[in-house]
Design a protein around this motif. Structure first.
Motif, PDB file in Angstrom:
ATOM      1  N   LEU A 149      -1.128  -5.786  -4.346  1.00  0.00           N
ATOM      2  CA  LEU A 149       0.106  -6.574  -4.555  1.00  0.00           C
ATOM      3  C   LEU A 149       0.149  -7.200  -5.953  1.00  0.00           C
ATOM      4  O   LEU A 149       1.225  -7.439  -6.488  1.00  0.00           O
ATOM      5  CB  LEU A 149       0.243  -7.674  -3.497  1.00  0.00           C
ATOM      6  CG  LEU A 149       0.707  -7.221  -2.117  1.00  0.00           C
ATOM      7  CD1 LEU A 149       0.783  -8.416  -1.160  1.00  0.00           C
ATOM      8  CD2 LEU A 149       2.070  -6.536  -2.157  1.00  0.00           C
ATOM      9  N   SER A 150      -1.024  -7.419  -6.548  1.00  0.00           N
ATOM     10  CA  SER A 150      -1.028  -7.981  -7.901  1.00  0.00           C
ATOM     11  C   SER A 150      -0.550  -6.949  -8.931  1.00  0.00           C
ATOM     12  O   SER A 150      -0.231  -7.302 -10.059  1.00  0.00           O
ATOM     13  CB  SER A 150      -2.415  -8.513  -8.272  1.00  0.00           C
ATOM     14  OG  SER A 150      -3.300  -7.436  -8.392  1.00  0.00           O
TER      15      SER A 150
ATOM     16  N   SER B 135      16.048 -12.669  -1.172  1.00  0.00           N
ATOM     17  CA  SER B 135      14.894 -13.486  -1.500  1.00  0.00           C
ATOM     18  C   SER B 135      15.150 -14.208  -2.824  1.00  0.00           C
ATOM     19  O   SER B 135      15.151 -13.590  -3.880  1.00  0.00           O
ATOM     20  CB  SER B 135      13.661 -12.595  -1.607  1.00  0.00           C
ATOM     21  OG  SER B 135      12.527 -13.379  -1.799  1.00  0.00           O
TER      22      SER B 135
ATOM     23  N   GLN C 299      10.029  -3.496   2.899  1.00  0.00           N
ATOM     24  CA  GLN C 299       9.260  -4.635   3.433  1.00  0.00           C
ATOM     25  C   GLN C 299       7.870  -4.212   3.923  1.00  0.00           C
ATOM     26  O   GLN C 299       6.934  -4.996   3.849  1.00  0.00           O
ATOM     27  CB  GLN C 299      10.059  -5.327   4.535  1.00  0.00           C
ATOM     28  CG  GLN C 299      11.279  -6.040   3.949  1.00  0.00           C
ATOM     29  CD  GLN C 299      12.047  -6.886   4.931  1.00  0.00           C
ATOM     30  OE1 GLN C 299      11.864  -6.772   6.139  1.00  0.00           O
ATOM     31  NE2 GLN C 299      12.922  -7.729   4.421  1.00  0.00           N
TER      32      GLN C 299
ATOM     33  N   LYS D 135       8.077   2.546  11.858  1.00  0.00           N
ATOM     34  CA  LYS D 135       8.181   1.189  12.378  1.00  0.00           C
ATOM     35  C   LYS D 135       9.096   1.209  13.588  1.00  0.00           C
ATOM     36  O   LYS D 135      10.263   1.596  13.506  1.00  0.00           O
ATOM     37  CB  LYS D 135       8.740   0.232  11.319  1.00  0.00           C
ATOM     38  CG  LYS D 135       8.804  -1.210  11.793  1.00  0.00           C
ATOM     39  CD  LYS D 135       7.431  -1.765  12.099  1.00  0.00           C
ATOM     40  CE  LYS D 135       7.475  -3.051  12.902  1.00  0.00           C
ATOM     41  NZ  LYS D 135       6.132  -3.521  13.263  1.00  0.00           N
TER      42      LYS D 135
ATOM     43  N   TYR E 238      10.665  -1.062  16.848  1.00  0.00           N
ATOM     44  CA  TYR E 238      10.902  -2.362  17.474  1.00  0.00           C
ATOM     45  C   TYR E 238      11.382  -2.098  18.896  1.00  0.00           C
ATOM     46  O   TYR E 238      12.469  -1.546  19.070  1.00  0.00           O
ATOM     47  CB  TYR E 238      11.984  -3.146  16.722  1.00  0.00           C
ATOM     48  CG  TYR E 238      11.600  -3.585  15.331  1.00  0.00           C
ATOM     49  CD1 TYR E 238      10.654  -4.585  15.128  1.00  0.00           C
ATOM     50  CD2 TYR E 238      12.192  -3.001  14.214  1.00  0.00           C
ATOM     51  CE1 TYR E 238      10.318  -4.998  13.845  1.00  0.00           C
ATOM     52  CE2 TYR E 238      11.861  -3.414  12.927  1.00  0.00           C
ATOM     53  CZ  TYR E 238      10.922  -4.409  12.755  1.00  0.00           C
ATOM     54  OH  TYR E 238      10.597  -4.815  11.483  1.00  0.00           O
TER      55      TYR E 238
ATOM     56  N   PHE F 280       8.722  -7.156  -6.911  1.00  0.00           N
ATOM     57  CA  PHE F 280       9.987  -6.744  -6.293  1.00  0.00           C
ATOM     58  C   PHE F 280      11.076  -7.768  -6.581  1.00  0.00           C
ATOM     59  O   PHE F 280      10.802  -8.900  -6.983  1.00  0.00           O
ATOM     60  CB  PHE F 280       9.800  -6.609  -4.769  1.00  0.00           C
ATOM     61  CG  PHE F 280       9.916  -7.902  -4.032  1.00  0.00           C
ATOM     62  CD1 PHE F 280       8.926  -8.863  -4.132  1.00  0.00           C
ATOM     63  CD2 PHE F 280      11.040  -8.183  -3.261  1.00  0.00           C
ATOM     64  CE1 PHE F 280       9.043 -10.071  -3.469  1.00  0.00           C
ATOM     65  CE2 PHE F 280      11.164  -9.397  -2.599  1.00  0.00           C
ATOM     66  CZ  PHE F 280      10.164 -10.342  -2.702  1.00  0.00           C
TER      67      PHE F 280
ATOM     68  N   ARG G 185      -4.933  -5.430   0.156  1.00  0.00           N
ATOM     69  CA  ARG G 185      -3.635  -6.092   0.013  1.00  0.00           C
ATOM     70  C   ARG G 185      -3.498  -6.888  -1.295  1.00  0.00           C
ATOM     71  O   ARG G 185      -2.597  -6.634  -2.089  1.00  0.00           O
ATOM     72  CB  ARG G 185      -3.407  -7.013   1.217  1.00  0.00           C
ATOM     73  CG  ARG G 185      -2.072  -7.701   1.212  1.00  0.00           C
ATOM     74  CD  ARG G 185      -1.898  -8.657   2.386  1.00  0.00           C
ATOM     75  NE  ARG G 185      -0.652  -9.384   2.219  1.00  0.00           N
ATOM     76  CZ  ARG G 185      -0.534 -10.488   1.495  1.00  0.00           C
ATOM     77  NH1 ARG G 185      -1.589 -11.006   0.892  1.00  0.00           N
ATOM     78  NH2 ARG G 185       0.636 -11.077   1.357  1.00  0.00           N
ATOM     79  N   GLU G 186      -4.396  -7.847  -1.525  1.00  0.00           N
ATOM     80  CA  GLU G 186      -4.249  -8.749  -2.674  1.00  0.00           C
ATOM     81  C   GLU G 186      -4.359  -7.990  -3.998  1.00  0.00           C
ATOM     82  O   GLU G 186      -3.574  -8.216  -4.912  1.00  0.00           O
ATOM     83  CB  GLU G 186      -5.284  -9.882  -2.622  1.00  0.00           C
ATOM     84  CG  GLU G 186      -5.001 -10.918  -1.546  1.00  0.00           C
ATOM     85  CD  GLU G 186      -5.457 -10.497  -0.169  1.00  0.00           C
ATOM     86  OE1 GLU G 186      -6.384  -9.641  -0.088  1.00  0.00           O
ATOM     87  OE2 GLU G 186      -4.914 -10.996   0.833  1.00  0.00           O
TER      88      GLU G 186
ATOM     89  N   LEU H  74       5.737  -4.107   0.950  1.00  0.00           N
ATOM     90  CA  LEU H  74       5.399  -5.450   0.460  1.00  0.00           C
ATOM     91  C   LEU H  74       4.498  -6.210   1.440  1.00  0.00           C
ATOM     92  O   LEU H  74       4.228  -7.396   1.243  1.00  0.00           O
ATOM     93  CB  LEU H  74       6.685  -6.259   0.227  1.00  0.00           C
ATOM     94  CG  LEU H  74       7.556  -5.807  -0.944  1.00  0.00           C
ATOM     95  CD1 LEU H  74       8.905  -6.495  -0.908  1.00  0.00           C
ATOM     96  CD2 LEU H  74       6.870  -6.084  -2.274  1.00  0.00           C
ATOM     97  N   THR H  75       4.094  -5.550   2.501  1.00  0.00           N
ATOM     98  CA  THR H  75       3.241  -6.121   3.571  1.00  0.00           C
ATOM     99  C   THR H  75       3.937  -7.241   4.346  1.00  0.00           C
ATOM    100  O   THR H  75       3.281  -8.037   5.003  1.00  0.00           O
ATOM    101  CB  THR H  75       1.870  -6.641   3.059  1.00  0.00           C
ATOM    102  OG1 THR H  75       2.082  -7.834   2.299  1.00  0.00           O
ATOM    103  CG2 THR H  75       1.128  -5.622   2.231  1.00  0.00           C
ATOM    104  N   LEU H  76       5.258  -7.273   4.285  1.00  0.00           N
ATOM    105  CA  LEU H  76       5.989  -8.281   5.065  1.00  0.00           C
ATOM    106  C   LEU H  76       6.159  -7.821   6.501  1.00  0.00           C
ATOM    107  O   LEU H  76       6.352  -8.621   7.411  1.00  0.00           O
ATOM    108  CB  LEU H  76       7.373  -8.527   4.446  1.00  0.00           C
ATOM    109  CG  LEU H  76       7.367  -9.097   3.028  1.00  0.00           C
ATOM    110  CD1 LEU H  76       8.744  -9.027   2.406  1.00  0.00           C
ATOM    111  CD2 LEU H  76       6.858 -10.527   3.027  1.00  0.00           C
ATOM    112  N   VAL H  77       6.149  -6.512   6.686  1.00  0.00           N
ATOM    113  CA  VAL H  77       6.266  -5.910   8.019  1.00  0.00           C
ATOM    114  C   VAL H  77       5.102  -4.935   8.173  1.00  0.00           C
ATOM    115  O   VAL H  77       4.814  -4.169   7.244  1.00  0.00           O
ATOM    116  CB  VAL H  77       7.620  -5.165   8.149  1.00  0.00           C
ATOM    117  CG1 VAL H  77       7.677  -4.353   9.423  1.00  0.00           C
ATOM    118  CG2 VAL H  77       8.787  -6.147   8.080  1.00  0.00           C
ATOM    119  N   SER H  78       4.426  -4.999   9.327  1.00  0.00           N
ATOM    120  CA  SER H  78       3.310  -4.067   9.565  1.00  0.00           C
ATOM    121  C   SER H  78       3.844  -2.761  10.148  1.00  0.00           C
ATOM    122  O   SER H  78       4.647  -2.798  11.081  1.00  0.00           O
ATOM    123  CB  SER H  78       2.317  -4.660  10.564  1.00  0.00           C
ATOM    124  OG  SER H  78       1.851  -5.877  10.082  1.00  0.00           O
TER     125      SER H  78
END
Lengths: 246, 266
Positions: A76-77, A86, A48, A12, A14, A81, A72-73, A51-55
């Protein structure tokens, strides 16, 4: 043992800065793996991304052999976490909040599940109290109860016992291990509590400046670094320039 | 009195306003919109009085007020459902759950419908009781009108969520202001013909303009203007697609740049 989580070349960036830099690791069924590293090492960014919060900028994440981005769905099921940043809704009580998350994770027989979790995490006496009036320790326990709402196969715990007193932390660790063993799942655990990490981990992954600098059992790390104390290893690794310890 | 203390308080608040695009927008946008709104209302009242029109002015104003309130409520109910998650720092739990974007939006739509229907029956009963004003004089026009009002409210709710995802929790102020910015250009309290020509052309793209023009036609002429219903519905359908696309792109941007975790940190 089945591989539950496979991370390959995960990166990742930035604006050119690599928060996570080409990390690869696996977590197998029944395994508890800890991510350890100084602040800014890339632990939370890694969690993250899982958890698919960040690509991710590059790299692959597979859960049960399926690409996380594409499924994804479904994936994640099977995951859950908890993290201190959070919280659960302050205007609900634990019973209501756990019912909401049981529904969001598609669980049936939510009532029995919620009562079970309230009991397991010693929240029954607080079940009708607004979460906004909870102490940080009580919030943490509730966050953990929420993390088990779907019997996760992969549990991501980001500092799960921060702001909890040592006695409660020990009880909660035991509870987490008991529940995750029952579901034959796996845990990816981050913490700054070295004793906790040493107690719970089958393997420890050390991260420093976004890269994996060591990946071994607690005993293996002690032998390799010639230290008896995990904290000393942590300090040694955090101070080392990249590439000298891997 | 210590001037440095006062300066400290002043400086602390100026930093917040200077850094926040939505706050700056709220600062200048609000008075600009009020100027437009009251300017047009004044022109309309003057024209109405001079022409000695035979329509019931109170009926026109109260109908407009009730349906505009429904529109604003629909947008607010939708936006605040999401903002509740941001304010309670629960939003990460939501985005890390297996809930799809479409499921999230449909959940909020249901919340919006429930609140709007309740509020509609309450406000119409109150209007009847206090002002002897019966909104059902609009007849069948109420059905497409009410539906279009709710749908465009949700459209703006989706846009608001997209902006909060992009700009962070400080954009929550938009949840309360966005409908207000459309108010003067939607011809809610006055007919569109009092606008300058350039504004008439621009307002054509707003479904609200067609809804409220249609409402006035129904009340004044007693016929349902099908072309207004048609254009409001078509424009709404287009805006639903565009709003979804906008939210999808904002979420993708947020995931790429790490904005989602900022939603619980700002």
């Amino acid at each position: 043992m089945t591989t539950i989580l496979r991370v390959k070349g995960l990166t990742k960036r930035y604006n050119g800065f690599a928060a996570v830099d080409r990390i690869s690791f696996e977590v197998k069924e029944g395994e508890i793996v800890s991510l350890l590293g100084p602040n800014g090492a890339g632990k939370t960014t890694t969690v993250q991304m899982l958890l698919t919060l960040v690509s991710p900028t590059r790299g692959d994440i597979e859960v049960f052999g399926k690409d996380l981005n594409e499924h994804r769905e479904e994936l994640l099921s099977m995951m859950n976490f908890t993290a201190p940043y959070s919280l659960l809704p302050y205007n609900l009580n634990p019973r209501e909040a756990l019912t909401v998350f049981s529904l969001l994770y598609g669980m049936r027989d939510t009532k029995a599940k919620v009562e079970f979790l309230l009991q397991e995490f010693d929240l029954t006496r607080l079940a009708d109290k607004r979460i906004g009036r909870f102490s940080s320790g009580e919030q943490m326990r509730l966050g953990l109860a929420k993390a088990f709402v779907n019997n996760p196969k992969l549990l991501l715990l980001d500092e799960p016992t921060a702001s909890i007193d040592p006695t409660t932390a020990r009880e909660l660790r035991a509870k987490i291990l008991e529940l995750i063993r029952q579901s034959n799942g796996a845990v990816l655990w981050t913490s700054h509590n070295m004793r906790e990490i040493e107690t719970v981990s089958d393997r420890i992954i050390f991260l420093s400046r976004g890269q994996i600098v060591a990946d071994d059992t607690p005993q293996g790390l002690k032998q390799r670094f010639g230290q008896e104390d995990l904290e000393e290893i942590f300090i040694t690794i955090a101070r080392e320039p990249l590439g000298s310890s891997a | 009195m210590n001037c440095r203390h006062i300066l400290g308080i002043f400086y602390r608040n100026i930093i917040l306003i200077r850094r926040s695009v939505p706050k700056l927008f709220g600062l200048f946008g609000f008075i600009t919109v009020e100027l437009f709104l009251w300017g047009f209302i004044t022109i309309w009242v003057q024209t109405f009085a001079n022409n000695g029109a035979n329509a019931d002015f109170i009926l026109l104003i109260l109908s407009a007020f009730i349906f505009w309130s429904m529109f604003a409520l629909s947008q607010r109910a939708f936006s605040i459902s999401f903002l509740e998650e941001v304010w309670s720092r629960n939003v990460i739990n939501l985005f890390a759950s297996p809930v799809k974007l479409s499921e999230l939006v449909l959940g909020y739509v249901l919340v919006g419908v429930a609140q709007a229907v309740l509020a509609f029956f309450y406000i119409t009963a109150l209007a009847l009781l206090l002002c002897t004003f019966d909104v059902w004089e609009l007849g069948l026009y109420i059905i497409p009108f009410f539906m279009n009002v709710l749908i465009f409210g949700w459209v703006l709710g989706v846009v608001t969520i997209g902006l909060v995802v992009r700009f962070g929790p400080s954009a929550d102020i938009l949840a309360f202001f966005i409908p207000f910015f459309l108010l003067p250009f939607s011809a809610v309290y006055y007919p569109v013909h009092i606008f300058p020509p350039w504004l008439q052309r621009i307002s054509v793209v707003l479904p609200t303009r067609h809804m409220f023009e249609g409402m006035r036609t129904t009340l004044i002429e007693g016929v349902i203007p099908l072309h207004d219903v048609f254009w409001a519905t078509i424009l709404n359908a287009i805006f639903v697609v565009l709003a979804f696309l906008f939210l999808y792109l904002m979420l993708r941007l947020a995931r790429n740049r790490g904005y989602l975790s900022r939603l619980v940190q700002d």
